[in-house]
Design a protein around this motif. Structure first.
Motif, PDB file in Angstrom:
ATOM      1  N   GLY A  57       0.825  -1.210   0.000  1.00 23.80           N
ATOM      2  CA  GLY A  57       0.000   0.000   0.000  1.00 23.80           C
ATOM      3  C   GLY A  57       0.856   1.255   0.000  1.00 23.80           C
ATOM      4  O   GLY A  57       2.086   1.188   0.063  1.00 23.80           O
ATOM      5  N   ILE A  58       0.168   2.398  -0.080  1.00 24.58           N
ATOM      6  CA  ILE A  58       0.858   3.692  -0.041  1.00 24.58           C
ATOM      7  C   ILE A  58       0.089   4.630   0.905  1.00 24.58           C
ATOM      8  O   ILE A  58      -1.101   4.428   1.157  1.00 24.58           O
ATOM      9  N   VAL A  59       0.800   5.627   1.419  1.00 31.36           N
ATOM     10  CA  VAL A  59       0.160   6.646   2.262  1.00 31.36           C
ATOM     11  C   VAL A  59       0.441   8.008   1.648  1.00 31.36           C
ATOM     12  O   VAL A  59       1.571   8.283   1.227  1.00 31.36           O
ATOM     13  N   ILE A  60      -0.584   8.852   1.613  1.00 32.32           N
ATOM     14  CA  ILE A  60      -0.409  10.233   1.159  1.00 32.32           C
ATOM     15  C   ILE A  60      -0.884  11.153   2.280  1.00 32.32           C
ATOM     16  O   ILE A  60      -1.982  10.959   2.818  1.00 32.32           O
ATOM     17  N   THR A  61      -0.054  12.127   2.652  1.00 29.88           N
ATOM     18  CA  THR A  61      -0.402  12.947   3.830  1.00 29.88           C
ATOM     19  C   THR A  61      -1.059  14.283   3.476  1.00 29.88           C
ATOM     20  O   THR A  61      -1.577  14.964   4.357  1.00 29.88           O
ATOM     21  N   ASP A  62      -1.036  14.672   2.219  1.00 37.38           N
ATOM     22  CA  ASP A  62      -1.733  15.903   1.826  1.00 37.38           C
ATOM     23  C   ASP A  62      -3.103  15.515   1.246  1.00 37.38           C
ATOM     24  O   ASP A  62      -3.183  14.676   0.352  1.00 37.38           O
ATOM     25  N   LYS A  63      -4.188  16.142   1.770  1.00 40.41           N
ATOM     26  CA  LYS A  63      -5.549  15.687   1.436  1.00 40.41           C
ATOM     27  C   LYS A  63      -5.891  15.837  -0.050  1.00 40.41           C
ATOM     28  O   LYS A  63      -6.396  14.895  -0.675  1.00 40.41           O
ATOM     29  N   ASP A  64      -5.603  16.987  -0.634  1.00 39.28           N
ATOM     30  CA  ASP A  64      -5.930  17.186  -2.058  1.00 39.28           C
ATOM     31  C   ASP A  64      -5.197  16.177  -2.926  1.00 39.28           C
ATOM     32  O   ASP A  64      -5.768  15.621  -3.872  1.00 39.28           O
ATOM     33  N   SER A  65      -3.915  15.973  -2.574  1.00 38.16           N
ATOM     34  CA  SER A  65      -3.107  15.023  -3.356  1.00 38.16           C
ATOM     35  C   SER A  65      -3.657  13.611  -3.206  1.00 38.16           C
ATOM     36  O   SER A  65      -3.699  12.843  -4.174  1.00 38.16           O
ATOM     37  N   PHE A  66      -4.104  13.282  -2.002  1.00 32.75           N
ATOM     38  CA  PHE A  66      -4.694  11.957  -1.753  1.00 32.75           C
ATOM     39  C   PHE A  66      -5.926  11.759  -2.632  1.00 32.75           C
ATOM     40  O   PHE A  66      -6.065  10.738  -3.312  1.00 32.75           O
ATOM     41  N   ASP A  67      -6.827  12.747  -2.640  1.00 25.82           N
ATOM     42  CA  ASP A  67      -8.066  12.637  -3.430  1.00 25.82           C
ATOM     43  C   ASP A  67      -7.747  12.442  -4.911  1.00 25.82           C
ATOM     44  O   ASP A  67      -8.323  11.583  -5.577  1.00 25.82           O
ATOM     45  N   LYS A  68      -6.795  13.266  -5.401  1.00 25.17           N
ATOM     46  CA  LYS A  68      -6.427  13.186  -6.823  1.00 25.17           C
ATOM     47  C   LYS A  68      -5.838  11.814  -7.161  1.00 25.17           C
ATOM     48  O   LYS A  68      -6.185  11.212  -8.173  1.00 25.17           O
ATOM     49  N   PHE A  69      -4.954  11.348  -6.288  1.00 25.24           N
ATOM     50  CA  PHE A  69      -4.292  10.054  -6.529  1.00 25.24           C
ATOM     51  C   PHE A  69      -5.347   8.945  -6.590  1.00 25.24           C
ATOM     52  O   PHE A  69      -5.373   8.156  -7.530  1.00 25.24           O
ATOM     53  N   ARG A  70      -6.213   8.905  -5.577  1.00 22.89           N
ATOM     54  CA  ARG A  70      -7.217   7.838  -5.468  1.00 22.89           C
ATOM     55  C   ARG A  70      -8.131   7.812  -6.707  1.00 22.89           C
ATOM     56  O   ARG A  70      -8.487   6.769  -7.210  1.00 22.89           O
ATOM     57  N   ASP A  71      -8.465   9.005  -7.209  1.00 24.21           N
ATOM     58  CA  ASP A  71      -9.381   9.069  -8.350  1.00 24.21           C
ATOM     59  C   ASP A  71      -8.731   8.690  -9.679  1.00 24.21           C
ATOM     60  O   ASP A  71      -9.426   8.346 -10.620  1.00 24.21           O
ATOM     61  N   ASN A  72      -7.412   8.791  -9.755  1.00 19.50           N
ATOM     62  CA  ASN A  72      -6.765   8.590 -11.064  1.00 19.50           C
ATOM     63  C   ASN A  72      -5.795   7.425 -11.161  1.00 19.50           C
ATOM     64  O   ASN A  72      -5.321   7.111 -12.254  1.00 19.50           O
ATOM     65  N   THR A  73      -5.492   6.778 -10.030  1.00 15.72           N
ATOM     66  CA  THR A  73      -4.388   5.804 -10.063  1.00 15.72           C
ATOM     67  C   THR A  73      -4.736   4.465 -10.728  1.00 15.72           C
ATOM     68  O   THR A  73      -5.899   4.050 -10.750  1.00 15.72           O
ATOM     69  N   LYS A  74      -3.674   3.815 -11.228  1.00 21.21           N
ATOM     70  CA  LYS A  74      -3.829   2.443 -11.734  1.00 21.21           C
ATOM     71  C   LYS A  74      -3.351   1.437 -10.680  1.00 21.21           C
ATOM     72  O   LYS A  74      -3.408   0.239 -10.882  1.00 21.21           O
ATOM     73  N   PHE A  75      -2.849   1.962  -9.546  1.00 22.36           N
ATOM     74  CA  PHE A  75      -2.314   1.100  -8.483  1.00 22.36           C
ATOM     75  C   PHE A  75      -3.466   0.387  -7.756  1.00 22.36           C
ATOM     76  O   PHE A  75      -4.457   1.010  -7.386  1.00 22.36           O
ATOM     77  N   LYS A  76      -3.304  -0.930  -7.554  1.00 21.01           N
ATOM     78  CA  LYS A  76      -4.402  -1.723  -6.991  1.00 21.01           C
ATOM     79  C   LYS A  76      -4.278  -1.995  -5.483  1.00 21.01           C
ATOM     80  O   LYS A  76      -5.162  -2.583  -4.897  1.00 21.01           O
ATOM     81  N   GLY A  77      -3.165  -1.569  -4.853  1.00 14.38           N
ATOM     82  CA  GLY A  77      -2.974  -1.858  -3.425  1.00 14.38           C
ATOM     83  C   GLY A  77      -3.737  -0.883  -2.530  1.00 14.38           C
ATOM     84  O   GLY A  77      -4.561  -0.085  -3.006  1.00 14.38           O
TER      85      GLY A  77
END
Ligand code: NDP
Ligand code: MG
Length: 389
Positions: A57-77
């Motif tokens: 898995g991965i952790v993102i500590t900035d909220k906007d960046s987290f939202d963007k990552f989650r909505d666009n990523t191809k990562f399945k973990g």
């Protein structure tokens, strides 16, 4: 190729140390699995890393960046958000090793949690030991855990101490390049620009530590880091300017013998040693050519010119929560300088003011350290304009 750690998490994997740690692992540790990675805002680098290394898995500590990552990523973990998730990863006993390469005071609790939960810790984030060194090192001792240094000077000391006993150390000598302003006159410091301060002569690093090197606060922090890592007294630690950055630090023993570790200024070497110590692996980095370098020179630092270094020496002797104030005020002052809101010479002014104004606690708990950090952060941001005028 293999190393002894089979599962590793890297906090701050998108930074200068984090990306180099992944490169080193790719080169020397084919059987090691990446457990978790973390980033603050740099989600494009994190996406690439997640796809390449397939962590749990991965952790993102900035909220906007987290939202963007989650909505666009191809990562399945697993995709987790926030400092609590970061602390959970740091406490997760599935890690054989945690590499903390976060910058600034955000690294304090993850380092504490790793040590508290008996997890092997390879530490680049010196700010954790500066702020909470007494508590973290006491906990490490109780748990019989040695914190593995990544900082090049401390890796040098660690390498010089292999096979030696602590009782025989007379002192350690931390070398410092002196940064870009070693030869600048004190009167000219007020005109230093951001781009001049960001141009380090020898090392390529993240922005915050590059500024810390220009003010020499970095060396002050490293003295405090060494104090806790190697269980020394303040008077057993000396700083010597060595502009070539070839001797990474030295240990002097009681029979007067001095051992030094030399190498090119490349962080891949201390990162790799942290993973393999006391063994070594072949590394595809530059070999130094001493005949070509010709001269290695040493001089004493100018504490008048480098006020931050002298503030760190004062704070170090006070102990308690003083170093947490020093570290936090520096963190804020450096951010303000990076945002072009203050001058280079304002950095020590802001830190000195915080050291004088924030309540001193002689025997702080980890909670006291966290509230000192919060208080110093608020105080500094609220008052810096008045302080510099
Ligand atoms: P960088 O600025 O290059 O990287 C910092 C890392 O921390 C990035 O992954 C960044 O995420 C993350 N990060 C930033 N802010 C936060 C936050 N608030 N919470 C959680 N994570 C955050 O720094 P460096 O790699 O240069 O330095 C890292 C540490 O290593 C520092 O403590 C430094 O003093 C130490 N060090 C560095 C050396 C070097 O050569 N660079 C040498 C010796 C020590 P993102 O990029 O996604 O925003
Ligand atoms: Mg260093």
């Amino acid at each position: 190729m293999e190393i002894k750690y089979k599962k590793i998490s890297i906090l701050g994997s998108t930074g200068s140390i984090g990306t180099q740690a992944l490169e080193v692992l790719n080169e020397i540790a084919h059987d090691t699995k990446i457990h978790y990675l973390s980033a603050h805002k740099n989600i494009s680098t994190l996406e690439k890393q997640a796809i390449q290394f397939q962590p749990e898995g991965i952790v993102i500590t900035d909220k906007d960046s987290f939202d963007k990552f989650r909505d666009n990523t191809k990562f399945k973990g697993n995709i987790l958000f926030g400092t609590e998730a970061l602390n959970n990863v740091a406490s997760d006993s599935s890690n054989d090793l945690l590499i903390s390469a976060i910058v600034g005071f955000a690294g304090v609790m993850p380092a504490y949690n790793a040590i508290q939960n008996n997890i092997n810790l390879a530490l680049a984030n010196k700010e954790a030991l500066v702020s909470a060194g007494e508590i973290i090192s006491r906990t490490a001792k109780l748990n019989k855990k040695e914190i593995i240094p990544i900082d090049s000077e401390h890796s040098a000391i660690f390498q010089c101490l292999a096979g030696e006993s602590k009782e025989n150390i007379e002192k350690i000598i931390l070398t410092a390049s002196g940064g870009p302003f070693r030869k600048l006159k004190k009167e000219e410091f007020k005109d230093i620009t951001l781009s001049q301060a960001l141009a380090h002569p020898n090392w390529s690093m993240g922005k915050k530590i590059t500024i810390d090197s220009a003010t020499m606060m970095n060396k002050g922090f490293e003295v405090i880091e060494a104090l806790w890592l190697f269980d020394l007294n303040p008077d057993q630690i000396e700083v010597l300017i060595h502009p070539q950055s070839i001797v990474h630090s030295m240990v002097q023993f009681k029979d007067t013998s001095i051992k030094a570790q030399l190498g090119s200024p490349d962080m891949k070497l201390p990162i790799a040693y942290a993973l393999t110590a006391p063994d070594r692996k072949f590394l595809n980095i530059d070999r130094i050519d001493l005949a070509k370098i010709g001269k290695l020179t040493f001089e004493t630092p100018d504490l008048e010119k480098f006020k931050c270094l002298s503030l760190a020496f004062q704070s170090l002797k006070k102990k308690g929560n003083s170093n947490a104030i020093l570290n936090t005020a520096n963190d804020i002052a450096v951010s303000l300088f990076l945002e072009n809101k203050i001058h280079f010479t304002h950095i020590p002014l802001i830190i000195e003011n915080a050291l004088n104004q924030i309540n001193f606690i002689a025997q702080p708990s980890i909670e006291d350290i966290i509230s000192t950090i919060e208080e110093t952060k608020k105080y500094t941001l609220k008052n810096y304009k008045a302080i510099i005028n």
